[in-house]
Every structure is written in C-alpha cells, then in structure tokens.
Design a protein around this motif. Structure first.
Motif, mmCIF file in Angstrom:
data_model
loop_
_atom_site.group_PDB
_atom_site.id
_atom_site.type_symbol
_atom_site.label_atom_id
_atom_site.label_comp_id
_atom_site.label_asym_id
_atom_site.label_seq_id
_atom_site.Cartn_x
_atom_site.Cartn_y
_atom_site.Cartn_z
ATOM 1 N N VAL A 12 0.850 -1.193 0.000
ATOM 2 C CA VAL A 12 0.000 0.000 0.000
ATOM 3 C C VAL A 12 0.885 1.243 0.000
ATOM 4 O O VAL A 12 2.023 1.210 0.466
ATOM 5 C CB VAL A 12 -0.929 0.032 1.236
ATOM 6 N N SER A 13 0.340 2.317 -0.534
ATOM 7 C CA SER A 13 1.057 3.593 -0.531
ATOM 8 C C SER A 13 0.535 4.452 0.610
ATOM 9 O O SER A 13 -0.684 4.553 0.819
ATOM 10 C CB SER A 13 0.814 4.337 -1.848
ATOM 11 N N VAL A 14 1.468 5.062 1.338
ATOM 12 C CA VAL A 14 1.085 5.956 2.443
ATOM 13 C C VAL A 14 1.443 7.378 2.009
ATOM 14 O O VAL A 14 2.618 7.704 1.820
ATOM 15 C CB VAL A 14 1.832 5.591 3.746
ATOM 16 N N GLY A 15 0.429 8.203 1.841
ATOM 17 C CA GLY A 15 0.668 9.576 1.417
ATOM 18 C C GLY A 15 1.250 10.414 2.538
ATOM 19 O O GLY A 15 1.239 10.007 3.709
ATOM 20 N N ALA A 16 1.740 11.593 2.186
ATOM 21 C CA ALA A 16 2.373 12.466 3.176
ATOM 22 C C ALA A 16 1.399 12.858 4.285
ATOM 23 O O ALA A 16 1.799 13.072 5.421
ATOM 24 C CB ALA A 16 2.913 13.708 2.489
ATOM 25 N N ASP A 17 0.115 12.945 3.963
ATOM 26 C CA ASP A 17 -0.850 13.408 4.953
ATOM 27 C C ASP A 17 -1.800 12.328 5.428
ATOM 28 O O ASP A 17 -2.863 12.625 5.974
ATOM 29 C CB ASP A 17 -1.662 14.586 4.380
ATOM 30 N N THR A 18 -1.426 11.082 5.212
ATOM 31 C CA THR A 18 -2.271 10.021 5.739
ATOM 32 C C THR A 18 -1.440 9.151 6.660
ATOM 33 O O THR A 18 -0.240 9.379 6.840
ATOM 34 C CB THR A 18 -2.914 9.209 4.607
#
Ligand code: FES
Length: 364
Positions: free
Chosen positions: A292-298
């Motif tokens: 999964v990708s973790v965004g900068a704001d999540t």
C-alpha cells in the motif's frame, strides 16, 4: 514498604510492561472460567489481546460535577477477566468509537467492572466519546468491552509510593491508592482539580489518608495551582515510585521536579505528537502479499485499513497500543511515547508512526 506478593517482571520509567502478580495469577487460575482468554496471533507488548465481551450497564451514577461512574456487569458470565490497579478497558461505544477508561473498582470483584468518565466538551478537545458515555450508556444498555490491559502497573520495587492525580486522572490512581494502603505501604497522594465538587472519590481518599495527612487536595478555585515541587520535596523520599495521571501540564511539572532517586511512571491518555506530516512511502504487507502507498498526509493505519479493514485499532493517537505490529524491514520513524526501547526495535504503532525511508515491510 514494598507491596507483598508482587513480582514485577520489569521496572521501567514512563508507563509499563505487563505485571502478572502471583495473586493475580492465582485468581485467574482459581476463579475465572474465562481464563486463559483466547489470544489473537500477535501479543501487544507481551500481553495477549483479549476477546470482546458484551456487558450490561448495571449502574450509571453521577459521582462528581460532570463525572459519571458506570458499573458494568457480565450477567451470565461466571467471572470477568482479572485486572490489576492501573489497568484500563476499551469500551466500544454505540457509535463505534472506541475509548479507553481506567478501571476504578475493586479488582477482587469479578462480577463487574467500574469506570468513570468526565464529560469533555468540544471546547476542551472532546470528540464525542465522553458525551456518549454520559448520555447513551444508561442503566440497562449493553456495551462491548475489550481488555482489561495494563500499561501503568504498580510495581513493587520501590520504598514508598507517591501518587499525583489531576481531575479524572484519579481513576487509575484510586485503585493504586487502595492497593498500597491495603498492603500497609508508605504512600502519599496529591489530588488536584478545578473545584472540590468536580473531584470524584474525594471523601473515600481523604478517609484513606486519615490523620497521617497522606492526602493533599488542591482545589484550584480556592487554592490556585498546586505547588508540585513543594509536595514532591516533602513527600517523595529517595527510592519512591511516583505515579502520575492527569493533564500534560501536571505530568510535565512532576517530571521537572522529580527528586533524585525516584522513578517516574506516567499514564498518558493524550495524543502522540504528530501522526501526519512527512514524506510518502510504501508499506508491504508481507503475509497478505499486498503493498500500500502511504501519502504524506495520511497514516499507515489508514492505508493498511483500505486493504485489510479488520486490522485492529482503537485510539488512533498512539496511546492504547492496539495497532502495534511487527516490522520486518525498513527504518521506523517512531512518533509515540508508548513503546519501550525494546519494542521499538522491531515494532511500531501504525496509527501514528511512519517510515524514515521509502519502504517498510510489516508482518501483516
Ligand atoms: Fe491506539 Fe494505535 S490505535 S496506539
């Protein structure tokens, strides 16, 4: 005098590891057909995750201004899982919110759990949990609970006990004071609050403190802010264990004035510094075979839940430990104050902590 029959596995500063006393073990073996609880796959800081139980609110009473106390009974259950002073329960509220409340009843009573909560409005950062407890968990209502778990154990490796409680922070401290007093230990309590009317359990505590003056009460509407330094200088001799639960400012004041030779134990029901912010990265879920990708704001938790919606979590703020997972590869940016140094080596709280690099591999 140390508490008898206590065998602390580990002494530590700032909240603790599991404490399984001989008394608790005996009670679990003798009295509780629910023990051992079926553990899930991964322990939380060495404590098995217990299954959820549905309890009934047998009593809902106002015990101080803005504070209600709930007595939760198991009904058909022969005995509830045992607990030690400092332990808390997760309550799954009717809205689905999960909140932690310290147990403040009698650990010997295996027919019920007692918790108390102060109504915290949105102006104080309340997010609706305490209002639900006050308004929805009326007598007769059912509520799902998980636990008990103890990250704030009362250790027996100390010459004396000094307790400091602010407001509703008295709930875990109350059970500790009772235990210390029953064991004949040397103890002192500083109990602070906005006013006497807003401070639950005052009468019982002042009675326990007796003529020896073990209990100092500071009601701010009469006496102003407590002089924590003076209290510690007088009450905390070298070797004392100092146990604190209350607002951050109070905990900081105690930490700043801690006399030499004393150990500090904090119960922190406050959010971790910062869960968001930082760079994006990827998280491989090794057992599930997904990435999964973790965004900068999540958060890692949010990203993981998109793939694994049943992954357990509770506070989402880095203080309950429910979302602790083993990290197989990658460097962790720990943003909690809960895990011990040992735990930080190969695990993280995925609700707040992040990756230092571009990739983490979780055992999920
Ligand atoms: Fe509570 Fe992460 S959900 S620490």
């Amino acid at each position: 005098m140390p508490l008898p029959l206590r065998a602390a596995r580990t002494a530590l500063l700032v909240t603790g590891a599991a404490l399984l006393t001989r008394r608790a073990l005996r009670r679990r073996i003798d009295a509780s057909p629910l023990w051992p609880l079926p553990a899930l796959e991964e322990p939380i800081s060495g404590q098995p995750r217990s299954r959820a139980l549905t309890l009934r609110v047998a009593r809902h009473e106002r015990v101080a201004e803005g504070v209600v106390q709930l007595r939760l009974e198991g009904g058909h259950l022969a005995a509830l899982p045992a607990w030690e002073p400092g332990a808390h329960l997760d309550l799954v509220l009717p809205s689905g919110r999960v909140r932690q409340y310290s147990l403040c009843g009698d650990p010997e009573d295996t027919s019920s759990y007692t918790v108390a909560t102060r109504l915290i409005g949105p102006d104080e950062g309340g997010r609706g949990g305490s209002r639900e407890v006050h308004e929805a968990l009326r007598e007769g209502a059912e509520v799902e609970v998980r636990g008990p778990r103890n990250r704030f154990p009362l250790l027996d490796d100390t010459a004396s006990y000094v307790f400091v409680a602010g407001g509703i922070g008295i709930t875990p401290i109350l059970a500790m004071v009772r235990a210390a007093d029953a064991a004949g230990a040397d103890w002192r309590l500083l109990y602070c609050g906005r006013s006497r009317a807003s401070m639950p359990f005052l009468e019982e505590l002042e009675k326990l403190g007796g003529a020896e003056g073990r209990v100092s009460v500071v009601a701010e509407d009469v006496s102003g802010r407590p002089d924590v330094g003076a209290f510690l200088r007088e009450g905390a001799q070298g070797g004392a264990g100092v146990y604190v639960c209350g607002p951050e400012g109070l905990m900081d004041a105690v930490a700043g004035a801690l006399p030499e030779g004393c150990s500090l134990h904090l119960e922190r029901f406050a959010p971790a510094a910062s869960a968001g912010g930082g760079s994006a990265f990827e998280v491989e879920l090794r057992r599930s075979g997904r990435t999964v990708s973790v965004g900068a704001d999540t958060t890692v938790l949010a990203a993981v839940r998109a793939e694994l919606p049943d992954v357990p979590y509770s506070c989402e703020q880095g203080f309950c430990g429910t979302c602790q997972h083993r990290v197989l590869e990658g460097e962790i940016d720990h943003r909690d104050e809960l895990l011990t140094d040992g735990e930080r080596g190969d695990s993280m709280l995925i609700c707040v902590s992040r990756a230092r690099g571009t990739r983490l591999v979780l055992d999920l």
